[in-house]
Design a protein around this motif. Structure first.
Motif, PDB file in Angstrom:
ATOM      1  N   MET A   1       1.258  -0.958  -0.153  1.00  0.00           N
ATOM      2  CA  MET A   1       0.515  -0.081   0.139  1.00  0.00           C
ATOM      3  C   MET A   1       0.908   1.393   0.112  1.00  0.00           C
ATOM      4  O   MET A   1       1.747   1.346   0.811  1.00  0.00           O
ATOM      5  N   ASN A   2       0.139   2.347  -0.776  1.00  0.00           N
ATOM      6  CA  ASN A   2       1.331   3.651  -0.772  1.00  0.00           C
ATOM      7  C   ASN A   2       0.579   4.646  -0.367  1.00  0.00           C
ATOM      8  O   ASN A   2      -1.023   4.881  -0.540  1.00  0.00           O
ATOM      9  N   ILE A   3       0.590   5.137   0.181  1.00  0.00           N
ATOM     10  CA  ILE A   3       0.413   6.089   1.424  1.00  0.00           C
ATOM     11  C   ILE A   3       1.620   7.475   1.503  1.00  0.00           C
ATOM     12  O   ILE A   3       1.948   7.146   1.660  1.00  0.00           O
ATOM     13  N   VAL A   4       0.313   8.870   1.037  1.00  0.00           N
ATOM     14  CA  VAL A   4       0.706   9.709   0.683  1.00  0.00           C
ATOM     15  C   VAL A   4       0.476  10.758   2.375  1.00  0.00           C
ATOM     16  O   VAL A   4      -0.895  11.004   2.214  1.00  0.00           O
ATOM     17  N   VAL A   5       1.254  11.233   2.772  1.00  0.00           N
ATOM     18  CA  VAL A   5       0.358  12.032   3.642  1.00  0.00           C
ATOM     19  C   VAL A   5       0.981  13.465   3.510  1.00  0.00           C
ATOM     20  O   VAL A   5       2.923  13.865   3.508  1.00  0.00           O
ATOM     21  N   LEU A   6       0.262  14.656   4.209  1.00  0.00           N
ATOM     22  CA  LEU A   6       0.665  16.191   3.207  1.00  0.00           C
ATOM     23  C   LEU A   6       0.531  16.794   5.192  1.00  0.00           C
ATOM     24  O   LEU A   6       0.100  16.490   5.775  1.00  0.00           O
ATOM     25  N   VAL A   7       1.924  17.141   4.714  1.00  0.00           N
ATOM     26  CA  VAL A   7       2.523  17.668   6.324  1.00  0.00           C
ATOM     27  C   VAL A   7       2.765  19.392   5.250  1.00  0.00           C
ATOM     28  O   VAL A   7       3.787  19.276   4.763  1.00  0.00           O
ATOM     29  N   ALA A  79       8.800   8.336   8.333  1.00  0.00           N
ATOM     30  CA  ALA A  79       8.267   8.162   7.274  1.00  0.00           C
ATOM     31  C   ALA A  79       9.187   7.841   6.107  1.00  0.00           C
ATOM     32  O   ALA A  79      10.449   7.220   6.457  1.00  0.00           O
ATOM     33  N   ASP A  80       9.124   7.390   5.327  1.00  0.00           N
ATOM     34  CA  ASP A  80       9.969   5.608   4.093  1.00  0.00           C
ATOM     35  C   ASP A  80      10.740   7.264   2.846  1.00  0.00           C
ATOM     36  O   ASP A  80      12.115   7.180   3.059  1.00  0.00           O
ATOM     37  N   LYS A  81       9.981   8.555   2.595  1.00  0.00           N
ATOM     38  CA  LYS A  81      10.724   9.733   1.848  1.00  0.00           C
ATOM     39  C   LYS A  81       9.423  10.802   1.379  1.00  0.00           C
ATOM     40  O   LYS A  81       8.905  10.632   1.778  1.00  0.00           O
ATOM     41  N   ALA A  82      10.459  11.475   0.968  1.00  0.00           N
ATOM     42  CA  ALA A  82       9.189  13.017   1.159  1.00  0.00           C
ATOM     43  C   ALA A  82       9.459  13.575  -0.216  1.00  0.00           C
ATOM     44  O   ALA A  82      10.252  12.891  -1.224  1.00  0.00           O
ATOM     45  N   VAL A  83       8.842  14.734  -0.133  1.00  0.00           N
ATOM     46  CA  VAL A  83       8.846  14.924  -2.268  1.00  0.00           C
ATOM     47  C   VAL A  83       8.674  16.533  -1.267  1.00  0.00           C
ATOM     48  O   VAL A  83       7.053  16.794  -0.804  1.00  0.00           O
ATOM     49  N   HIS A  84       9.210  17.157  -1.719  1.00  0.00           N
ATOM     50  CA  HIS A  84       8.852  19.394  -1.272  1.00  0.00           C
ATOM     51  C   HIS A  84       9.335  19.920  -2.796  1.00  0.00           C
ATOM     52  O   HIS A  84       9.174  20.109  -3.173  1.00  0.00           O
ATOM     53  N   LEU A  85       7.895  19.663  -2.205  1.00  0.00           N
ATOM     54  CA  LEU A  85       7.448  21.200  -3.804  1.00  0.00           C
ATOM     55  C   LEU A  85       7.473  22.789  -2.871  1.00  0.00           C
ATOM     56  O   LEU A  85       7.027  22.773  -2.033  1.00  0.00           O
ATOM     57  N   ASN A  86       8.594  23.025  -3.487  1.00  0.00           N
ATOM     58  CA  ASN A  86       8.600  24.366  -3.726  1.00  0.00           C
ATOM     59  C   ASN A  86       9.662  25.256  -4.513  1.00  0.00           C
ATOM     60  O   ASN A  86      10.598  24.678  -5.471  1.00  0.00           O
ATOM     61  N   ASP A  87       8.575  26.205  -4.683  1.00  0.00           N
ATOM     62  CA  ASP A  87       9.054  27.504  -6.074  1.00  0.00           C
ATOM     63  C   ASP A  87       8.077  28.822  -5.204  1.00  0.00           C
ATOM     64  O   ASP A  87       7.125  28.687  -4.852  1.00  0.00           O
ATOM     65  N   ALA A 105       0.762  17.745  -8.164  1.00  0.00           N
ATOM     66  CA  ALA A 105       1.768  16.742  -7.965  1.00  0.00           C
ATOM     67  C   ALA A 105       2.040  15.804  -7.081  1.00  0.00           C
ATOM     68  O   ALA A 105       3.328  14.571  -7.449  1.00  0.00           O
ATOM     69  N   LEU A 106       0.757  15.359  -6.491  1.00  0.00           N
ATOM     70  CA  LEU A 106       0.372  14.306  -6.481  1.00  0.00           C
ATOM     71  C   LEU A 106      -0.174  13.263  -7.882  1.00  0.00           C
ATOM     72  O   LEU A 106       0.322  11.745  -7.889  1.00  0.00           O
ATOM     73  N   ARG A 107       0.204  13.646  -8.813  1.00  0.00           N
ATOM     74  CA  ARG A 107      -0.203  13.519  -9.781  1.00  0.00           C
ATOM     75  C   ARG A 107       0.826  12.927 -10.412  1.00  0.00           C
ATOM     76  O   ARG A 107       1.206  11.632 -10.988  1.00  0.00           O
ATOM     77  N   THR A 108       2.339  13.030  -9.799  1.00  0.00           N
ATOM     78  CA  THR A 108       3.273  12.841 -10.235  1.00  0.00           C
ATOM     79  C   THR A 108       4.183  11.323  -9.805  1.00  0.00           C
ATOM     80  O   THR A 108       5.024  10.881  -9.159  1.00  0.00           O
ATOM     81  N   LEU A 109       3.472  10.683  -8.411  1.00  0.00           N
ATOM     82  CA  LEU A 109       3.242   9.670  -7.338  1.00  0.00           C
ATOM     83  C   LEU A 109       2.292   8.712  -7.466  1.00  0.00           C
ATOM     84  O   LEU A 109       1.097   9.247  -8.313  1.00  0.00           O
ATOM     85  N   GLU A 110       2.535   7.828  -7.222  1.00  0.00           N
ATOM     86  CA  GLU A 110       1.328   6.328  -6.655  1.00  0.00           C
ATOM     87  C   GLU A 110       1.228   6.303  -5.956  1.00  0.00           C
ATOM     88  O   GLU A 110       2.024   6.390  -4.230  1.00  0.00           O
TER      89      GLU A 110
END
Length: 259
Positions: A1-7, A79-87, A105-110
């Motif tokens: 199961m792939n879980i994305v948590v927004l922080v 958590a295992d890894k992270a994605v930082h949306l920064n612009d 951003a979520l569309r780039t992830l599974e």
């Protein structure tokens, strides 16, 4: 199961929060940044789902450079890894623009589940979860006090004024949680050290496929027109009970329209 948590990183509520006179936006440099309190409950719930069902937990954060500190804190919780949306172009984005940017951003992830706090302490709009689900075309399960996953289905207990409702949906789905759902864990020294080596992917507008005309202060659908510092708190009223104290208190409450 792939879980994305927004922080989300927010100004520490123990310090004074300020707006910037230049553009009426929150001055994030005026105080220390911390993980939004409800996001910690979301992280914990994501970790518990992983422990029960397997898979991995990815942290997704939208924010400036200093948000890296909160990313590392989330990674140190497990958590295992992270994605930082920064612009820089994201500065001043309102709640709807934030939901749009996060959806891109979520569309780039599974992912199977997106977990987030029900609101943030800096804005308290409480609408990002619903707007995010709308942008993604997914079911929204909001104000969850309990989450259960069974195969391709998810069921929550949605907190209400009279108790809770049971809400079910098929995965993938977006879930927002309340503070009664769990007790966030403290990072161990081992996990803190491991967090330094966990991967953090950087995303900008181009990398996430975000249309610059749909984000940022100049394109915001809501705006702060003006602001002023709160007036100093007035001295309290002391009631000496000489037989009529109860009546004085009742009059005071009625005057303030509390009763």
């Amino acid at each position: 199961m792939n879980i994305v948590v927004l922080v989300k990183q927010v100004p520490d509520t123990a310090t004074e929060r300020k707006l910037r006179a230049a553009d009426n936006t929150l001055d994030r440099e005026a105080s220390d940044g911390v993980i939004n309190e409800l996001c910690e409950y979301a992280i914990e719930e994501a970790l518990q789902l992983k422990e029960k069902h397997g898979g991995e937990v990815t942290v997704l954060t939208m924010g400036p450079d200093k948000a890296t500190d909160s990313i590392r804190k989330a990674l140190s919780m497990g958590a295992d890894k992270a994605v930082h949306l920064n612009d820089d172009a994201l500065h001043g984005s309102d709640a709807l623009q934030t939901a749009y940017a996060l959806a891109q951003a979520l569309r780039t992830l599974e992912f199977d589940i997106v977990v987030m706090g029900s609101e943030s302490t800096d804005a308290r709009t409480g609408v990002v979860g619903a707007a995010l689900a709308e942008y993604l075309g997914l079911p929204q399960l909001t104000l969850a006090g309990k989450v259960d996953v069974d195969g391709g289905a998810i069921k929550i207990q949605r907190q209400t004024d009279y108790g809770y409702d049971v809400v079910e949906a098929a995965l993938p789905a977006v879930v927002s949680v309340v503070e009664k759902i769990n007790e966030p864990r403290y990072p161990s020294f081992k996990l803190i050290m491991q967090a330094k080596k966990k991967p953090v992917t950087k995303l900008d507008l181009a990398g996430a496929g975000i249309d610059a005309a749909k984000v940022g202060l100049a394109n915001a659908t809501t705006t702060t027109v003006d602001f002023a510092a709160a007036p100093p708190r007035a001295a309290g009223v002391i009631v000496k009970d000489e037989g009529g104290g109860g009546a004085q208190i009742a009059e005071f409450l009625a005057e303030k329209k509390f009763v």
